[in-house]
Design a protein around this motif. Sequence first.
Motif, PDB file in Angstrom:
ATOM      1  N   THR A   1      19.292  11.692 -14.258  1.00 25.75           N
ATOM      2  CA  THR A   1      19.154  12.675 -15.328  1.00 25.75           C
ATOM      3  C   THR A   1      20.199  12.411 -16.399  1.00 25.75           C
ATOM      4  OG1 THR A   1      20.588  14.217 -14.114  1.00 25.75           O
ATOM      5  CG2 THR A   1      18.202  14.474 -13.838  1.00 25.75           C
ATOM      6  N   THR A   2      19.959  12.946 -17.583  1.00 28.67           N
ATOM      7  CA  THR A   2      20.899  12.776 -18.690  1.00 28.67           C
ATOM      8  C   THR A   2      21.020  14.083 -19.449  1.00 28.67           C
ATOM      9  OG1 THR A   2      21.407  11.468 -20.670  1.00 28.67           O
ATOM     10  CG2 THR A   2      19.095  11.974 -20.257  1.00 28.67           C
ATOM     11  N   ARG A   3      22.158  14.292 -20.079  1.00 25.89           N
ATOM     12  CA  ARG A   3      22.368  15.481 -20.892  1.00 25.89           C
ATOM     13  C   ARG A   3      23.428  15.178 -21.946  1.00 25.89           C
ATOM     14  NH1 ARG A   3      23.454  20.054 -17.517  1.00 25.89           N
ATOM     15  NH2 ARG A   3      23.911  21.149 -19.444  1.00 25.89           N
ATOM     16  N   SER A   4      23.390  15.960 -23.016  1.00 23.19           N
ATOM     17  CA  SER A   4      24.369  15.804 -24.079  1.00 23.19           C
ATOM     18  C   SER A   4      25.761  16.095 -23.540  1.00 23.19           C
ATOM     19  CB  SER A   4      24.044  16.769 -25.226  1.00 23.19           C
ATOM     20  OG  SER A   4      25.027  16.692 -26.227  1.00 23.19           O
ATOM     21  N   GLN A   5      26.703  15.196 -23.819  1.00 25.72           N
ATOM     22  CA  GLN A   5      28.051  15.346 -23.278  1.00 25.72           C
ATOM     23  C   GLN A   5      29.053  14.689 -24.211  1.00 25.72           C
ATOM     24  OE1 GLN A   5      28.257  16.878 -20.258  1.00 25.72           O
ATOM     25  NE2 GLN A   5      30.331  16.545 -19.534  1.00 25.72           N
ATOM     26  N   PHE A   6      29.925  15.496 -24.843  1.00 27.93           N
ATOM     27  CA  PHE A   6      31.032  14.990 -25.649  1.00 27.93           C
ATOM     28  C   PHE A   6      30.598  13.976 -26.702  1.00 27.93           C
ATOM     29  CE2 PHE A   6      33.113  15.891 -21.442  1.00 27.93           C
ATOM     30  CZ  PHE A   6      33.562  17.127 -21.820  1.00 27.93           C
ATOM     31  N   GLY A   7      29.563  14.317 -27.459  1.00 28.96           N
ATOM     32  CA  GLY A   7      29.132  13.443 -28.521  1.00 28.96           C
ATOM     33  C   GLY A   7      28.263  12.289 -28.064  1.00 28.96           C
ATOM     34  N   GLY A   8      28.018  12.181 -26.746  1.00 24.89           N
ATOM     35  CA  GLY A   8      27.154  11.145 -26.204  1.00 24.89           C
ATOM     36  C   GLY A   8      26.213  11.757 -25.182  1.00 24.89           C
ATOM     37  N   TYR A   9      25.856  10.979 -24.172  1.00 26.55           N
ATOM     38  CA  TYR A   9      24.934  11.452 -23.141  1.00 26.55           C
ATOM     39  C   TYR A   9      25.415  10.979 -21.772  1.00 26.55           C
ATOM     40  CZ  TYR A   9      22.079  12.175 -27.246  1.00 26.55           C
ATOM     41  OH  TYR A   9      21.639  12.582 -28.482  1.00 26.55           O
ATOM     42  N   SER A  10      25.540  11.919 -20.849  1.00 26.89           N
ATOM     43  CA  SER A  10      25.950  11.554 -19.496  1.00 26.89           C
ATOM     44  C   SER A  10      24.763  11.005 -18.730  1.00 26.89           C
ATOM     45  CB  SER A  10      26.520  12.776 -18.767  1.00 26.89           C
ATOM     46  OG  SER A  10      25.514  13.768 -18.609  1.00 26.89           O
ATOM     47  N   ILE A  11      25.041  10.120 -17.776  1.00 29.32           N
ATOM     48  CA  ILE A  11      24.040   9.599 -16.856  1.00 29.32           C
ATOM     49  C   ILE A  11      24.450  10.024 -15.461  1.00 29.32           C
ATOM     50  CG2 ILE A  11      22.949   7.524 -15.899  1.00 29.32           C
ATOM     51  CD1 ILE A  11      22.158   8.020 -18.757  1.00 29.32           C
ATOM     52  N   ALA A  12      23.573  10.729 -14.752  1.00 29.06           N
ATOM     53  CA  ALA A  12      23.899  11.254 -13.434  1.00 29.06           C
ATOM     54  C   ALA A  12      22.810  10.886 -12.432  1.00 29.06           C
ATOM     55  CB  ALA A  12      24.063  12.768 -13.483  1.00 29.06           C
TER      56      ALA A  12
ATOM     57  N   THR B   1      25.412  13.930  -9.990  1.00 25.47           N
ATOM     58  CA  THR B   1      26.763  13.361 -10.039  1.00 25.47           C
ATOM     59  C   THR B   1      26.846  12.369 -11.190  1.00 25.47           C
ATOM     60  OG1 THR B   1      27.116  13.602  -7.653  1.00 25.47           O
ATOM     61  CG2 THR B   1      28.512  12.026  -8.804  1.00 25.47           C
ATOM     62  N   ILE B   2      27.701  12.652 -12.157  1.00 25.17           N
ATOM     63  CA  ILE B   2      27.822  11.807 -13.349  1.00 25.17           C
ATOM     64  C   ILE B   2      28.558  10.513 -13.006  1.00 25.17           C
ATOM     65  CG2 ILE B   2      28.855  11.625 -15.651  1.00 25.17           C
ATOM     66  CD1 ILE B   2      28.496  14.676 -15.889  1.00 25.17           C
ATOM     67  N   PHE B   3      27.929   9.382 -13.354  1.00 26.81           N
ATOM     68  CA  PHE B   3      28.579   8.091 -13.103  1.00 26.81           C
ATOM     69  C   PHE B   3      28.549   7.181 -14.331  1.00 26.81           C
ATOM     70  CE2 PHE B   3      24.138   7.360 -12.182  1.00 26.81           C
ATOM     71  CZ  PHE B   3      23.889   6.055 -12.595  1.00 26.81           C
ATOM     72  N   GLY B   4      27.963   7.661 -15.426  1.00 24.64           N
ATOM     73  CA  GLY B   4      27.909   6.846 -16.623  1.00 24.64           C
ATOM     74  C   GLY B   4      27.864   7.696 -17.877  1.00 24.64           C
ATOM     75  N   LEU B   5      28.090   7.046 -19.011  1.00 22.00           N
ATOM     76  CA  LEU B   5      28.093   7.744 -20.295  1.00 22.00           C
ATOM     77  C   LEU B   5      27.516   6.805 -21.353  1.00 22.00           C
ATOM     78  CD1 LEU B   5      29.120  10.299 -21.879  1.00 22.00           C
ATOM     79  CD2 LEU B   5      31.196   8.982 -22.338  1.00 22.00           C
ATOM     80  N   ILE B   6      26.611   7.328 -22.146  1.00 18.52           N
ATOM     81  CA  ILE B   6      26.082   6.562 -23.271  1.00 18.52           C
ATOM     82  C   ILE B   6      26.760   7.070 -24.538  1.00 18.52           C
ATOM     83  CG2 ILE B   6      24.039   6.121 -24.680  1.00 18.52           C
ATOM     84  CD1 ILE B   6      22.417   6.163 -22.086  1.00 18.52           C
ATOM     85  N   SER B   7      27.444   6.169 -25.213  1.00 17.52           N
ATOM     86  CA  SER B   7      28.182   6.519 -26.435  1.00 17.52           C
ATOM     87  C   SER B   7      27.868   5.484 -27.503  1.00 17.52           C
ATOM     88  CB  SER B   7      29.687   6.553 -26.151  1.00 17.52           C
ATOM     89  OG  SER B   7      30.425   6.835 -27.323  1.00 17.52           O
ATOM     90  N   ASN B   8      27.471   5.958 -28.681  1.00 21.53           N
ATOM     91  CA  ASN B   8      27.119   5.056 -29.787  1.00 21.53           C
ATOM     92  C   ASN B   8      26.087   4.014 -29.364  1.00 21.53           C
ATOM     93  OD1 ASN B   8      28.918   6.295 -31.648  1.00 21.53           O
ATOM     94  ND2 ASN B   8      30.619   5.167 -30.743  1.00 21.53           N
ATOM     95  N   GLY B   9      25.161   4.425 -28.518  1.00 22.20           N
ATOM     96  CA  GLY B   9      24.075   3.540 -28.129  1.00 22.20           C
ATOM     97  C   GLY B   9      24.417   2.530 -27.057  1.00 22.20           C
ATOM     98  N   GLU B  10      25.581   2.652 -26.437  1.00 21.90           N
ATOM     99  CA  GLU B  10      25.976   1.726 -25.375  1.00 21.90           C
ATOM    100  C   GLU B  10      26.253   2.488 -24.084  1.00 21.90           C
ATOM    101  OE1 GLU B  10      25.680  -1.372 -25.594  1.00 21.90           O
ATOM    102  OE2 GLU B  10      25.720  -1.797 -27.734  1.00 21.90           O
ATOM    103  N   LEU B  11      25.977   1.837 -22.947  1.00 24.87           N
ATOM    104  CA  LEU B  11      26.226   2.447 -21.643  1.00 24.87           C
ATOM    105  C   LEU B  11      27.593   2.042 -21.118  1.00 24.87           C
ATOM    106  CD1 LEU B  11      25.321   3.968 -19.037  1.00 24.87           C
ATOM    107  CD2 LEU B  11      24.426   1.762 -18.240  1.00 24.87           C
ATOM    108  N   TYR B  12      28.334   3.042 -20.627  1.00 26.25           N
ATOM    109  CA  TYR B  12      29.618   2.805 -19.972  1.00 26.25           C
ATOM    110  C   TYR B  12      29.538   3.373 -18.557  1.00 26.25           C
ATOM    111  CZ  TYR B  12      31.430   1.960 -24.695  1.00 26.25           C
ATOM    112  OH  TYR B  12      31.644   1.462 -25.953  1.00 26.25           O
ATOM    113  N   LEU B  13      29.985   2.594 -17.570  1.00 28.37           N
ATOM    114  CA  LEU B  13      30.012   3.056 -16.192  1.00 28.37           C
ATOM    115  C   LEU B  13      31.388   3.596 -15.847  1.00 28.37           C
ATOM    116  CD1 LEU B  13      28.031   0.233 -14.329  1.00 28.37           C
ATOM    117  CD2 LEU B  13      27.238   2.546 -14.901  1.00 28.37           C
ATOM    118  N   ARG B  14      31.396   4.695 -15.104  1.00 30.92           N
ATOM    119  CA  ARG B  14      32.640   5.347 -14.707  1.00 30.92           C
ATOM    120  C   ARG B  14      33.292   4.571 -13.562  1.00 30.92           C
ATOM    121  NH1 ARG B  14      34.665   8.936 -11.012  1.00 30.92           N
ATOM    122  NH2 ARG B  14      35.920  10.686 -11.790  1.00 30.92           N
TER     123      ARG B  14
END
Length: 205
Positions: free
Chosen positions: A23-34, A38-51
């Motif tokens: 699932t994904t949701r708006s989070q801190f100007g980007g989108y969380s990936i869970a 459980t959140i394990f990633g973040l999409i910011s400025n069109g790029e995926l970052y893994l926690r």
Amino acid sequence: MNQLCKKRILQSKVSFSSLGEITTRSQFGGYSIAANKTIFGLISNGELYLRANKRCEPHFLALNMPHLVYTKRGMPVPLSYYLVGEVLWEEPTQLLKLAKMSLEGAEQDKSEREHCTRLKDLPNLNHDLERMLWKAGIKNADELQQHGAKESYLKLKAVSKHASVNILLALAGAICRTHQAALPKGVRNELIEWYKHHSAPLPKT
């Protein structure tokens, strides 16, 4: 949401489907990936970052994956999220392995927080806010992170009409484990604009 963010969200849902319900949701100007909430990633400025937590961070560093960085008081601050570059997207087996590692680390941290962190122990929160959050149905730090600052604020507003923008910023800082004054300027401005929109009086009919 821009097209690149949509693309990354779709890629993530397909690539990580074996990890659980993605699932994904708006989070801190980007989108969380869970996965399974459980959140394990973040999409910011069109790029995926893994926690990455302390246990798995060396694996990410060994691959020379760049940190997600924000500016705090004019200084760059690296976060524990690492960029998934185009090369990794083309290696789905390795990418899934890293995502699984990231998710397991997030689950470990989540378990530890549930056993040792009360809401009042988070930055910006006190006994009064903790009681308000309990009344709003948010019982611990993990639930606060799952709901996010905006949804948590709306739940608080439902039980207290006097919830101010400072409470919204306090919640965002608590989720980031930082003082609200240290929130990135972009995040802070976006939250203030969101607050203004949701606090505007309804038009008369």
